[in-house]
Design an enzyme around this catalytic site. Sequence first.
Site, PDB file in Angstrom:
ATOM      1  N   GLU A  37       3.441   4.648   5.894  1.00 51.81           N
ATOM      2  CA  GLU A  37       2.205   3.875   5.734  1.00 51.81           C
ATOM      3  C   GLU A  37       1.219   4.593   4.821  1.00 51.81           C
ATOM      4  O   GLU A  37       1.235   5.817   4.714  1.00 51.81           O
ATOM      5  CB  GLU A  37       1.530   3.698   7.110  1.00 51.81           C
ATOM      6  N   ASP A  38       0.357   3.803   4.200  1.00 45.64           N
ATOM      7  CA  ASP A  38      -0.740   4.394   3.440  1.00 45.64           C
ATOM      8  C   ASP A  38      -1.848   4.861   4.389  1.00 45.64           C
ATOM      9  O   ASP A  38      -2.369   5.960   4.271  1.00 45.64           O
ATOM     10  CB  ASP A  38      -1.287   3.400   2.402  1.00 45.64           C
ATOM     11  N   GLY A  43       0.785  -1.245   0.000  1.00 44.67           N
ATOM     12  CA  GLY A  43       0.000   0.000   0.000  1.00 44.67           C
ATOM     13  C   GLY A  43       0.806   1.277   0.000  1.00 44.67           C
ATOM     14  O   GLY A  43       0.340   2.313  -0.480  1.00 44.67           O
ATOM     15  N   LYS A  55      -7.219   6.933  10.141  1.00 47.43           N
ATOM     16  CA  LYS A  55      -8.641   6.650  10.362  1.00 47.43           C
ATOM     17  C   LYS A  55      -8.812   6.382  11.859  1.00 47.43           C
ATOM     18  O   LYS A  55      -8.926   5.233  12.291  1.00 47.43           O
ATOM     19  CB  LYS A  55      -9.025   5.416   9.543  1.00 47.43           C
ATOM     20  N   ASP A  89      -6.088  -0.964  -1.579  1.00 46.50           N
ATOM     21  CA  ASP A  89      -6.774  -1.890  -2.472  1.00 46.50           C
ATOM     22  C   ASP A  89      -8.087  -2.417  -1.918  1.00 46.50           C
ATOM     23  O   ASP A  89      -8.332  -2.396  -0.714  1.00 46.50           O
ATOM     24  CB  ASP A  89      -5.878  -3.101  -2.751  1.00 46.50           C
ATOM     25  N   PHE A 115     -14.304   2.609   4.228  1.00 40.99           N
ATOM     26  CA  PHE A 115     -13.312   1.813   3.527  1.00 40.99           C
ATOM     27  C   PHE A 115     -12.924   2.553   2.250  1.00 40.99           C
ATOM     28  O   PHE A 115     -13.779   2.844   1.416  1.00 40.99           O
ATOM     29  CB  PHE A 115     -13.845   0.421   3.205  1.00 40.99           C
ATOM     30  N   VAL A 116     -11.633   2.864   2.126  1.00 41.40           N
ATOM     31  CA  VAL A 116     -11.189   3.661   0.983  1.00 41.40           C
ATOM     32  C   VAL A 116     -10.261   2.857   0.073  1.00 41.40           C
ATOM     33  O   VAL A 116      -9.618   1.903   0.502  1.00 41.40           O
ATOM     34  CB  VAL A 116     -10.482   4.958   1.448  1.00 41.40           C
ATOM     35  N   ARG A 136      -5.335  -0.101  -6.555  1.00 49.33           N
ATOM     36  CA  ARG A 136      -4.150   0.547  -5.974  1.00 49.33           C
ATOM     37  C   ARG A 136      -3.626   1.650  -6.886  1.00 49.33           C
ATOM     38  O   ARG A 136      -2.968   2.577  -6.432  1.00 49.33           O
ATOM     39  CB  ARG A 136      -3.017  -0.469  -5.779  1.00 49.33           C
ATOM     40  N   ASP A 196      -5.395   2.245  10.561  1.00 51.57           N
ATOM     41  CA  ASP A 196      -6.810   1.993  10.862  1.00 51.57           C
ATOM     42  C   ASP A 196      -6.915   1.473  12.298  1.00 51.57           C
ATOM     43  O   ASP A 196      -6.969   2.256  13.247  1.00 51.57           O
ATOM     44  CB  ASP A 196      -7.348   0.999   9.828  1.00 51.57           C
TER      45      ASP A 196
HETATM   46  P1  IMP Z   1      -4.447  -1.636  10.665  1.00 53.62           P
HETATM   47  O1  IMP Z   1      -3.511  -2.684  11.168  1.00 53.62           O
HETATM   48  O2  IMP Z   1      -5.883  -1.996  10.909  1.00 53.62           O
HETATM   49  O3  IMP Z   1      -4.130  -0.239  11.121  1.00 53.62           O
HETATM   50  O4  IMP Z   1      -4.411  -1.696   9.097  1.00 53.62           O
HETATM   51  C1  IMP Z   1      -3.428  -1.182   8.333  1.00 53.62           C
HETATM   52  C2  IMP Z   1      -3.493  -1.772   6.941  1.00 53.62           C
HETATM   53  O5  IMP Z   1      -4.816  -2.255   6.629  1.00 53.62           O
HETATM   54  C3  IMP Z   1      -3.199  -0.706   5.923  1.00 53.62           C
HETATM   55  O6  IMP Z   1      -1.822  -0.632   5.659  1.00 53.62           O
HETATM   56  C4  IMP Z   1      -4.013  -1.163   4.733  1.00 53.62           C
HETATM   57  O7  IMP Z   1      -3.278  -2.084   3.975  1.00 53.62           O
HETATM   58  C5  IMP Z   1      -5.221  -1.867   5.343  1.00 53.62           C
HETATM   59  N1  IMP Z   1      -6.387  -0.947   5.424  1.00 53.62           N
HETATM   60  C6  IMP Z   1      -6.867  -0.320   6.512  1.00 53.62           C
HETATM   61  N2  IMP Z   1      -7.937   0.456   6.206  1.00 53.62           N
HETATM   62  C7  IMP Z   1      -8.110   0.312   4.864  1.00 53.62           C
HETATM   63  C8  IMP Z   1      -9.040   0.908   3.925  1.00 53.62           C
HETATM   64  O8  IMP Z   1      -9.930   1.717   4.234  1.00 53.62           O
HETATM   65  N3  IMP Z   1      -8.878   0.517   2.627  1.00 53.62           N
HETATM   66  C9  IMP Z   1      -7.916  -0.356   2.209  1.00 53.62           C
HETATM   67  N4  IMP Z   1      -7.033  -0.912   3.050  1.00 53.62           N
HETATM   68  C10 IMP Z   1      -7.124  -0.579   4.371  1.00 53.62           C
END
Ligand code: IMP
Length: 180
Positions: free
Chosen positions: A99-100, A44, A131, A159, A152-153, A165, A103
């Site tokens: 990071e992208d 990402g 987020k 992706d 969800f984006v 992507r 979440d």
């Molecule tokens: P976390 O561990 O939940 O913070 O998730 C981080 C990873 O989940 C990111 O690097 C993304 O690859 C994926 N992710 C989290 N939210 C989204 C979203 O809204 N769209 C797509 N991928 C997401």
Amino acid sequence: MLEKDVEKVLVSNAEIKQIAKELGKQLSFDYKDKFPIVLGLLKGCVPFIGDLITEMDIHLELGFMDVSSYHGGIESSGDVKISKDLGISVQDRHIIIAEDIVDTGRTIKTIMELLTFRGAASVEVVTMLDKPTGRIVDFHPKYVGTTIPSEFVIGYGLDYEQKYRNLPFVGVLKPEVYNK
Ligand code: IMP
């Protein structure tokens, strides 16, 4: 072609470029003479890390890890899997994880703990999107491009089932795409 699946644009390409410019400038100031490792979490991070490092006017080392927490769907599984490790020593190095999106915070927290355990001098996170409403672990990235609502984006590295992507902006998919 891809844009027909998009319900709305959340962060435009011009906004992303501006975010990269501002964060790159800040990081250049904060990491001057520190020769940081800018560590991208694949896949990402790819478009954003390119923008970011080209806005950083300091010496840096680029590295990648392939890490996944989502397994194709739209909800985080909670598992963090490392399928490609960094391959360089982080001992006494300053690490900037790029990071992208943050979440739940699980992925980033797991990787930060791992790098600290391996002897990094410091570990900070720069993320294009935050987020915060999705957060499950207590974590606040130091460098944030922009904060988005709990949706969800896709696009600009993000992706849905490995697709979208390559969209040049961040957007929200039309609900019917999930039901195909
Ligand atoms: P976390 O561990 O939940 O913070 O998730 C981080 C990873 O989940 C990111 O690097 C993304 O690859 C994926 N992710 C989290 N939210 C989204 C979203 O809204 N769209 C797509 N991928 C997401």
